[in-house]
Scaffold this motif. Structure first.
Motif, short mmCIF file in Angstrom:
data_model
loop_
_atom_site.label_atom_id
_atom_site.label_comp_id
_atom_site.label_asym_id
_atom_site.label_seq_id
_atom_site.Cartn_x
_atom_site.Cartn_y
_atom_site.Cartn_z
N LYS A 147 0.84 -1.21 0.00
CA LYS A 147 0.00 0.00 0.00
C LYS A 147 0.87 1.25 0.00
N LEU A 148 1.93 1.21 0.79
CA LEU A 148 2.84 2.35 0.88
C LEU A 148 3.50 2.62 -0.48
N LYS A 149 3.91 1.56 -1.16
CA LYS A 149 4.54 1.71 -2.47
C LYS A 149 3.57 2.34 -3.47
N THR A 150 2.35 1.81 -3.51
CA THR A 150 1.36 2.31 -4.46
C THR A 150 1.14 3.80 -4.32
N TRP A 151 0.87 4.25 -3.09
CA TRP A 151 0.48 5.64 -2.91
C TRP A 151 1.65 6.60 -2.86
N SER A 152 2.80 6.17 -2.36
CA SER A 152 3.96 7.07 -2.37
C SER A 152 4.46 7.26 -3.80
N PHE A 153 4.36 6.20 -4.63
CA PHE A 153 4.75 6.33 -6.03
C PHE A 153 3.80 7.26 -6.77
N ARG A 154 2.50 7.10 -6.52
CA ARG A 154 1.53 7.98 -7.17
C ARG A 154 1.75 9.43 -6.74
N LEU A 155 2.00 9.60 -5.44
CA LEU A 155 2.22 10.94 -4.92
C LEU A 155 3.42 11.60 -5.58
N MET A 156 4.56 10.90 -5.60
CA MET A 156 5.77 11.52 -6.10
C MET A 156 5.81 11.60 -7.63
N LYS A 157 5.05 10.75 -8.29
CA LYS A 157 4.93 10.89 -9.74
C LYS A 157 4.19 12.18 -10.05
N ASP A 158 3.11 12.43 -9.31
CA ASP A 158 2.35 13.66 -9.52
C ASP A 158 3.17 14.88 -9.15
N VAL A 159 3.95 14.77 -8.07
CA VAL A 159 4.81 15.89 -7.67
C VAL A 159 5.82 16.20 -8.77
N CYS A 160 6.49 15.15 -9.27
CA CYS A 160 7.53 15.36 -10.28
C CYS A 160 6.97 15.88 -11.60
N VAL A 161 5.79 15.40 -11.97
CA VAL A 161 5.21 15.77 -13.26
C VAL A 161 4.48 17.11 -13.20
N ASN A 162 3.73 17.33 -12.12
CA ASN A 162 2.86 18.52 -12.06
C ASN A 162 3.27 19.58 -11.04
N HIS A 163 4.15 19.23 -10.12
CA HIS A 163 4.51 20.19 -9.06
C HIS A 163 6.02 20.21 -8.81
N ALA A 164 6.78 20.15 -9.87
CA ALA A 164 8.24 20.11 -9.72
C ALA A 164 8.79 21.36 -9.03
N ASP A 165 8.00 22.42 -9.01
CA ASP A 165 8.46 23.66 -8.37
C ASP A 165 8.73 23.46 -6.88
N ILE A 166 8.04 22.51 -6.23
CA ILE A 166 8.29 22.29 -4.81
C ILE A 166 9.70 21.75 -4.60
N ILE A 167 10.17 20.94 -5.54
CA ILE A 167 11.54 20.43 -5.45
C ILE A 167 12.54 21.58 -5.60
N ARG A 168 12.27 22.45 -6.55
CA ARG A 168 13.15 23.61 -6.76
C ARG A 168 13.08 24.55 -5.55
N ASP A 169 11.90 24.66 -4.96
CA ASP A 169 11.74 25.51 -3.78
C ASP A 169 12.54 24.96 -2.60
N LEU A 170 12.50 23.64 -2.43
CA LEU A 170 13.27 23.01 -1.37
C LEU A 170 14.77 23.20 -1.60
N LEU A 171 15.18 23.10 -2.85
CA LEU A 171 16.60 23.32 -3.18
C LEU A 171 17.00 24.76 -2.88
N ALA A 172 16.13 25.70 -3.22
CA ALA A 172 16.43 27.11 -2.95
C ALA A 172 16.55 27.36 -1.45
N LYS A 173 15.66 26.76 -0.68
CA LYS A 173 15.70 26.90 0.78
C LYS A 173 16.98 26.28 1.34
N LYS A 174 17.34 25.12 0.81
CA LYS A 174 18.56 24.44 1.25
C LYS A 174 19.79 25.28 0.95
N THR A 175 19.82 25.85 -0.25
CA THR A 175 20.94 26.70 -0.65
C THR A 175 21.04 27.95 0.24
N ALA A 176 19.87 28.41 0.68
CA ALA A 176 19.84 29.61 1.54
C ALA A 176 20.18 29.29 2.98
#
Length: 247
Positions: free
Chosen positions: A121-150
């Motif tokens: 169950k964890l695999k199914t939903w975490s994969f769906r979640l992160m696929k959607d994040v990578c495809v439709n919300h990649a800005d959150i990854i860039r935002d986290l990188l910007a925060k990390k850099t700061a």
């Protein structure tokens, strides 16, 4: 007059309902926490990839999940159903041998091995979640990188990701599943005549003759019924026609 402090005994039904409600709520909460936590593991890896100028792609999530399984098994978590003995043998080893045995437990799984229910169950939903994040919300990854850099620390980055999940997908496992549910595929329309013909081709000659006879009987029955209906309608309309002619 003294007040009684005796607490009335609950009925079995009341106890059962209360425990069932708590269990369902706890299960939803635990599933949500675990899914988001594993999503965070994958997000952290995506941040590292982005930091190295690599593309943000959900393909990297599979390798991250496998690495998670090895860490999980190394801490005593059974990954494959009915594989307790195999894992215990791997964990009984020491040093590099143990590390290699646990790695083989994940990478060289027995044919037909299936993930235990919770991990599946964890695999199914975490994969769906992160696929959607990578495809439709990649800005959150860039935002986290910007925060990390700061200079933001791990706790701040984790909370930023969790806040994003709650705002985007909901704050419960039920809402997360609803937001990520894939639309059901419409069933293909079958050509009924072709389907019947395909099955008829496989019939023995004697059975085919019986089928043809029954089809002819069915046609005759339908034609007879239609004729009877026509006769009844004709009989009912006759007086009206006669009245029209008389007028």
């Amino acid at each position: 007059m003294q007040m009684s402090n005796t607490v009335p005994n609950k009925t079995l039904g009341e106890i059962a309902i209360a425990e069932a409600i708590k269990a369902v709520k706890d299960d939803d909460s635990a599933a949500f926490t675990a899914t988001v936590a594993l999503g965070l593991v994958m997000a952290a890896r995506q941040v590292e990839r982005a930091e190295g100028s690599e593309d943000i792609t959900d393909k990297a999530n599979k390798a991250t999940f496998r690495a998670f399984l090895k860490r999980y098994a190394n801490r005593g978590g059974v990954v494959w159903r009915d594989s307790d003995d195999i894992l215990n043998q791997a964990l009984a080893k020491r040093g590099k041998e143990r590390e290699s045995a646990v790695s083989d437990y994940i990478d060289k799984k027995e044919k037909g091995a299936r993930l235990v229910e919770g991990l599946a169950k964890l695999k199914t939903w975490s994969f769906r979640l992160m696929k959607d994040v990578c495809v439709n919300h990649a800005d959150i990854i860039r935002d986290l990188l910007a925060k990390k850099t700061a200079g933001a620390g791990g706790d701040a980055l984790a909370e930023a990701f969790k806040a994003f999940i709650r705002e985007t997908y909901g704050a419960s496992f039920a809402k997360l599943c609803s937001a990520l549910s894939e639309p059901a595929k419409a069933p293909k329309q079958k050509d009924e005549i072709e389907a019947i013909f395909a099955r008829a081709e496989k019939l023995a000659d004697t059975d085919l003759i019986k089928l043809i006879a029954r089809l002819q009987g069915l046609m005759h029955e339908k034609a007879s019924t239609a004729a009877q209906v026509d006769d009844m309608l004709g009989a009912e309309s006759a007086p009206a026609e006669e009245m029209a002619e008389a007028a």
